[in-house]
Design a protein around this motif. Sequence first.
Motif, PDB file in Angstrom:
ATOM      1  N   ILE A   1      -2.589   0.887   5.818  1.00  0.00           N
ATOM      2  CA  ILE A   1      -2.572   2.135   5.047  1.00  0.00           C
ATOM      3  C   ILE A   1      -3.439   3.199   5.714  1.00  0.00           C
ATOM      4  CG2 ILE A   1      -3.247   3.174   2.841  1.00  0.00           C
ATOM      5  CD1 ILE A   1      -2.453   0.387   1.566  1.00  0.00           C
TER       6      ILE A   1
ATOM      7  N   GLN B   1       2.073  -7.122   4.118  1.00  0.00           N
ATOM      8  CA  GLN B   1       1.760  -6.365   5.323  1.00  0.00           C
ATOM      9  C   GLN B   1       3.044  -5.973   6.054  1.00  0.00           C
ATOM     10  OE1 GLN B   1       0.298  -9.084   4.038  1.00  0.00           O
ATOM     11  NE2 GLN B   1      -1.444  -9.741   5.268  1.00  0.00           N
TER      12      GLN B   1
ATOM     13  N   LEU C   1       5.804   5.574   3.669  1.00  0.00           N
ATOM     14  CA  LEU C   1       4.891   4.833   2.797  1.00  0.00           C
ATOM     15  C   LEU C   1       4.412   5.771   1.691  1.00  0.00           C
ATOM     16  CD1 LEU C   1       3.223   2.425   1.988  1.00  0.00           C
ATOM     17  CD2 LEU C   1       1.537   3.045   3.729  1.00  0.00           C
TER      18      LEU C   1
ATOM     19  N   LEU D   1       4.696  -3.034   4.211  1.00  0.00           N
ATOM     20  CA  LEU D   1       3.862  -1.853   4.438  1.00  0.00           C
ATOM     21  C   LEU D   1       4.104  -1.278   5.825  1.00  0.00           C
ATOM     22  CD1 LEU D   1       0.367  -2.883   3.003  1.00  0.00           C
ATOM     23  CD2 LEU D   1       1.816  -1.036   2.145  1.00  0.00           C
ATOM     24  N   GLN D   2       4.164  -2.150   6.832  1.00  0.00           N
ATOM     25  CA  GLN D   2       4.328  -1.679   8.198  1.00  0.00           C
ATOM     26  C   GLN D   2       5.708  -1.069   8.422  1.00  0.00           C
ATOM     27  OE1 GLN D   2       1.497  -2.118  10.589  1.00  0.00           O
ATOM     28  NE2 GLN D   2       2.677  -0.290  11.098  1.00  0.00           N
TER      29      GLN D   2
ATOM     30  N   TYR E   1      -3.973  -5.097   4.254  1.00  0.00           N
ATOM     31  CA  TYR E   1      -3.194  -3.987   3.691  1.00  0.00           C
ATOM     32  C   TYR E   1      -3.845  -2.649   4.064  1.00  0.00           C
ATOM     33  CZ  TYR E   1      -1.827  -7.632   0.218  1.00  0.00           C
ATOM     34  OH  TYR E   1      -1.425  -8.775  -0.421  1.00  0.00           O
TER      35      TYR E   1
ATOM     36  N   ILE F   1       2.027   2.157  -3.782  1.00  0.00           N
ATOM     37  CA  ILE F   1       2.121   0.701  -3.892  1.00  0.00           C
ATOM     38  C   ILE F   1       1.816   0.231  -5.309  1.00  0.00           C
ATOM     39  CG2 ILE F   1       1.515   0.341  -1.473  1.00  0.00           C
ATOM     40  CD1 ILE F   1      -1.204  -0.762  -2.408  1.00  0.00           C
TER      41      ILE F   1
END
Length: 442
Positions: free
Chosen positions: A331, A286, A298, A289-290, A327, A301
């Motif tokens: 997203i 996480q 982004l 991703l952030q 997640y 993945i």
Amino acid sequence: MGIVTGEKEFFKGIGQIKYEGPQSDNPLAFRWYDADKVIAGKPMKDHLRFACAYWHSFCGNGADPFGEPTHIFPWSLKDDAIERAKDKMDAAFEFITKMNLPFYCFHDVDIVDYTNDINENDRRLQTMVGYAKQKQEDSGVKLLWGTSNLFSNRRYMNGAATNPNFHVLAHAGTQVKAALDATIALGGENYVFWGGREGYMTLLNTDMKREQEHLAKFLHTAKDYARKQGFNGNFFIEPKPCEPTKHQYDYDAATVLGFLQKYGLIDDFKLNLEVNHATLAGHTFQHDLQVAADAGLLGSIDANRGDYQNGWDTDQFPNDITEVTEYMLIILQAGGFGGGGINFDAKIRRNSTDPADLFYAHIGGMDIFARALVIADNILQKSDYKKIRADRYASFDSGAGKDFEAGKLSLEDLRKYAVENGEPETISGKQEYLENLINRYI
């Protein structure tokens, strides 16, 4: 999508994997992945953009540092490299179409075995690109991204683009050119760089500054070549902190972001993030991703997981609904992927030796992301999740807090405000409430 096979069927007895709903007990059916079901304004298949990872699914043989191969697949038995590669591609597209996967991705040496003869390698790859083109046309399957393996050959033991020997760097450039040509010829939507050995084992023999400058120059050179050839897709960098090197220059999302900014690559590159790589860097997935989402980078993945008792890259299929829901919250709020999707950079276990095991693994991975997508959308649409997060920062939405964000306050102003307003009130972060909220929607 219809099933595409070669002259023989490799996965006999297994037909098209279909959606049967949450009540189904069929292990060869989707319980949550309903490709055309509309969530948050678009079909599941467009949110998730699933891809099969060619390398683990069709090249991996189950060997590990302590034991010989356990996966002796029928598509790996022929002596001739091209015939063997065609069998492997027949098996791959049979599997991909039976699974209803819209995309696949590969390294150059996954498609066909390489030698140390550059011209022969080019001939082999071009032959298989032609074969793959026909497979794509017959099936409707697309190439999510291509890449080159710049880490397995012994010439790359000290890196590829960061190698202290220019001769090795030239070989890396040759390989990337061929892989870019293949990706473009197959309509690949993206191209990935993973610096598997772009790092060091010891600083005693390493000029780190010079190596990183070489890496940046190499990426610019590859990017410029691809653009001249008409490639309009994204370039991705995939972070990983270590293993096989002691320290890799693409350590984590934040490190890569700084590298792209420093060397003027930010306009062409996004991040391809892997779960197991983030955890090896000491982060949650996480977190990475952030970091990427906040920077607008982004891209894609690799969906997998590590083993919490093992400090290395085990590449297992995802199976934790709570984590995957977290997640998908990130997203979805980021607006989805920037050109990429979800590829299963995961491998069946060494002792999973039945042909059906590859199906079970992918069905489980696709179902858990589909279920998490539904849950995350429900949380965002029906709960107070977003309001709680917004309320935590409400003091910056007006008054002195808003002035601070606008750069209008000095340190003297901050002191004056603190004196006039006394001690701040204690405000709960509601962590347990939010954790329970996710479980409630699951």
